[in-house]
Write an enzyme that holds these catalytic residues in place. Structure first.
Site, PDB file in Angstrom:
ATOM      1  NE  ARG A  36      -3.675  -0.039   2.177  1.00 56.34           N
ATOM      2  CZ  ARG A  36      -4.283  -0.833   3.067  1.00 56.34           C
ATOM      3  NH1 ARG A  36      -4.065  -0.666   4.360  1.00 56.34           N
ATOM      4  NH2 ARG A  36      -5.077  -1.805   2.672  1.00 56.34           N
ATOM      5  CE1 TYR A  37       0.373   4.062   4.120  1.00 55.37           C
ATOM      6  CE2 TYR A  37       0.603   1.797   4.855  1.00 55.37           C
ATOM      7  CZ  TYR A  37      -0.050   3.010   4.914  1.00 55.37           C
ATOM      8  OH  TYR A  37      -1.118   3.170   5.749  1.00 55.37           O
ATOM      9  NE  ARG A  92       5.487   2.153   5.867  1.00 54.49           N
ATOM     10  CZ  ARG A  92       5.202   3.294   5.244  1.00 54.49           C
ATOM     11  NH1 ARG A  92       5.802   3.605   4.121  1.00 54.49           N
ATOM     12  NH2 ARG A  92       4.287   4.102   5.747  1.00 54.49           N
ATOM     13  CB  CYS A  96      -4.147 -15.142  16.863  1.00 52.47           C
ATOM     14  SG  CYS A  96      -3.774 -13.885  15.636  1.00 52.47           S
ATOM     15  CB  CYS A 147      -7.953  -9.406  19.739  1.00 49.93           C
ATOM     16  SG  CYS A 147      -6.234  -9.718  20.142  1.00 49.93           S
ATOM     17  CB  CYS A 199      -9.507  -9.508  15.435  1.00 46.00           C
ATOM     18  SG  CYS A 199      -8.440 -10.004  14.072  1.00 46.00           S
ATOM     19  NE  ARG A 216      -4.873  -8.044   8.433  1.00 48.84           N
ATOM     20  CZ  ARG A 216      -3.782  -7.568   9.034  1.00 48.84           C
ATOM     21  NH1 ARG A 216      -3.220  -8.223  10.033  1.00 48.84           N
ATOM     22  NH2 ARG A 216      -3.248  -6.434   8.641  1.00 48.84           N
ATOM     23  CG  ASP A 221      -9.036  -0.627  11.510  1.00 49.08           C
ATOM     24  OD1 ASP A 221      -8.709   0.574  11.495  1.00 49.08           O
ATOM     25  OD2 ASP A 221      -8.223  -1.566  11.350  1.00 49.08           O
ATOM     26  CG  ASP A 277      -4.988   1.578   8.552  1.00 49.20           C
ATOM     27  OD1 ASP A 277      -4.849   2.180   7.465  1.00 49.20           O
ATOM     28  OD2 ASP A 277      -4.329   0.578   8.877  1.00 49.20           O
ATOM     29  CE  LYS A 294      -0.587   1.619  10.031  1.00 48.05           C
ATOM     30  NZ  LYS A 294      -0.322   0.806   8.817  1.00 48.05           N
TER      31      LYS A 294
END
Ligand code: PLP
Length: 446
Positions: free
Chosen positions: A152-153, A156, A165, A169, A172, A174, A333, A370, A377
């Site tokens: 995206r950037y 990186r 995981c 969480c 989360c 995702r 998000d 984001d 971001k």
């Protein structure tokens, strides 16, 4: 409590000071730190898991294998009414549960508002409000250049190796992946990602996140990391992992030795509350630091968990004691199934305002949103510039006082942008809104 290193070859980070290379990162742990005073959590561990030996408890594979994944099981550890149980079972058909015994033992079972509980134990609101938000708010699936790789950037990439995981969480980003069960990218898929990175010389920073990359075996992770390290233009590798928080036993000497061979590697972890900064968690961060791996923290702003200045300040100060730098504070998000944990952007800005100047600048994270649809971001700050001309600015300090600040000669400000209706934008007159009496004392000093 026995310290995590006392009896196990699996946890050997601080075996003895004689084995330790001299560290310029910090003084070594003292005995007092290695043998922390009994906390609620250690007492709870003894009560909830009386038959588990220290050897097992400190073995990350035992912790991982014995994760609590059903409401039935959970009810042995946390008091849940029959009604709660049936409602939560419904939630877990859509959004499963997984929590390590270690992280579970940090929960105060009598406090329904416990910040550890809210991050790990399902809530009925996940399905009640599930219509709100997006499945994939950051449009990662659409934006992947090859499966699992988001570029995206400019310089990186984000590499997702697995969706597994140690803990799921509740907030989360995702969450959409949970229903696909646990997957790990196979050799061919990883090779495709590596091929893309090899072909794109502008990629100098690879973020491996997830799913948690530390769920892979150290051997498998080494294969990927060594392949990345063999690419000349890849300067730094970052690992996004919550293991130091939810299963700190994973950060053993074997892992740290491996990471130290492929530096510069940075770890970004994810503490959200000072109560997570336990002696075990601190020790896992210390091991990474001693292996030459700087540890930074990315927290998520969560309603009822860390959405106040007091809680966030306590967290950031605890992180600095653990030598972990607060890097980002994320606005949560717009993910389906997390609406009950989201709070306003304004809350985040107010929290930053309560940190900047009030505590160590090292402990003040950057607050980021984001943007949905892959916008990336953006960082948001409290407004400290009250007005601005070519000659001077009027700036507000952390106490709310105003100061003139002279520009050097010959500064030209960009022309004010025309608003759609033809008028020009102007700086709104500044008002102190702290309501703490400083209104009267606000001064402009020459
Ligand atoms: C967050 C993120 C990064 C890393 O961003 P930094 O601001 O450099 O920490 C890279 N790629 C993607 C897709 C991301 O979401």
């Amino acid at each position: 409590m026995n310290s995590p290193r006392s009896d196990s070859s699996l946890s050997c980070g601080l075996a003895s000071s004689a084995d330790q290379p001299p560290s310029f990162f910090s003084r070594p742990f003292t005995e007092a730190e290695e043998e922390p005073p009994s906390t609620g959590a250690t007492a709870r561990r003894k009560k909830l898991f009386p038959l588990v030996s220290d050897l097992d408890w400190n073995n990350w594979k035992w912790q991982f294998r014995n994760r609590i994944t059903s409401i039935e099981e959970l009810s042995h550890y946390l008091p849940l009414s029959a009604k709660d149980q049936s409602r939560l079972k419904l939630v877990t058909t859509k959004y499963p549960l997984a929590v390590t015994p270690y992280y579970l033992s940090l929960i105060d079972p009598l406090d329904p508002e416990d910040p550890i509980r809210k991050q790990s134990i399902p809530s009925f609101q996940e399905v009640a409000l599930a219509g709100m938000g997006f499945e994939d708010p950051l449009d990662e699936a659409r934006e992947s250049v090859v499966p699992g790789l988001v570029h995206r950037y400019p310089d990186r990439v984000l590499m997702v190796l697995t969706d597994i995981c140690a803990m799921l969480c509740r907030h989360c980003t995702r969450k959409r992946e949970w229903r696909h069960g646990g997957w790990v990218r196979d050799e061919a898929q990883v090779e495709a990602m590596l091929g893309y990175i090899r072909a794109h010389k502008e990629v100098r920073d690879v973020v491996i996140s997830g799913g948690d990359p530390l769920t892979l075996s150290t051997r498998r992770l080494e294969q990927v990391i060594s392949a990345l390290r063999a690419i000349a233009h890849v300067e730094i590798i970052r690992l996004g992992t919550r293991f130091p928080v939810v299963l700190p036993q994973r950060v053993d000497q074997e892992l740290c030795d491996m990471l130290s061979r492929y530096g510069p590697i940075w770890v970004n972890t994810h503490f959200n509350h000072a109560r997570e900064v336990t002696p075990e968690a601190m020790q896992s961060c210390d091991r990474l630091l001693r292996a030459g791996v700087p540890v930074n923290n990315q927290s998520v702003l969560l309603k009822g968990i860390n959405d106040s200045v007091a809680v966030m300040k306590a967290l950031c100060q605890a992180l600095l004691r653990a030598k972990v730098r607060p890097y980002y504070l994320y606005q949560c998000d717009e993910v389906q199934g997390t609406e009950h944990l989201r709070t306003s952007v304004e809350t985040g800005i107010k929290i930053l305002e309560g940190l900047r100047g009030h505590t160590s600048g090292l402990g003040v994270p950057t607050f980021v949103v984001d943007l949905p649809h892959g916008g990336g971001k953006v960082s948001l700050q409290p407004e400290y510039v009250v007005s601005q001309t070519e000659e001077e600015l009027v700036l507000r300090n952390y106490q709310g006082y105003l100061y003139r600040y002279r520009n050097p000669r010959g500064v030209t400000l960009p022309k004010p942008k025309a608003k759609p209706n033809g008028t020009t934008a102007r700086v709104e007159p500044f008002r102190l809104s702290r309501g703490d009496g400083n209104e009267d004392r606000a001064i402009i000093r020459p």
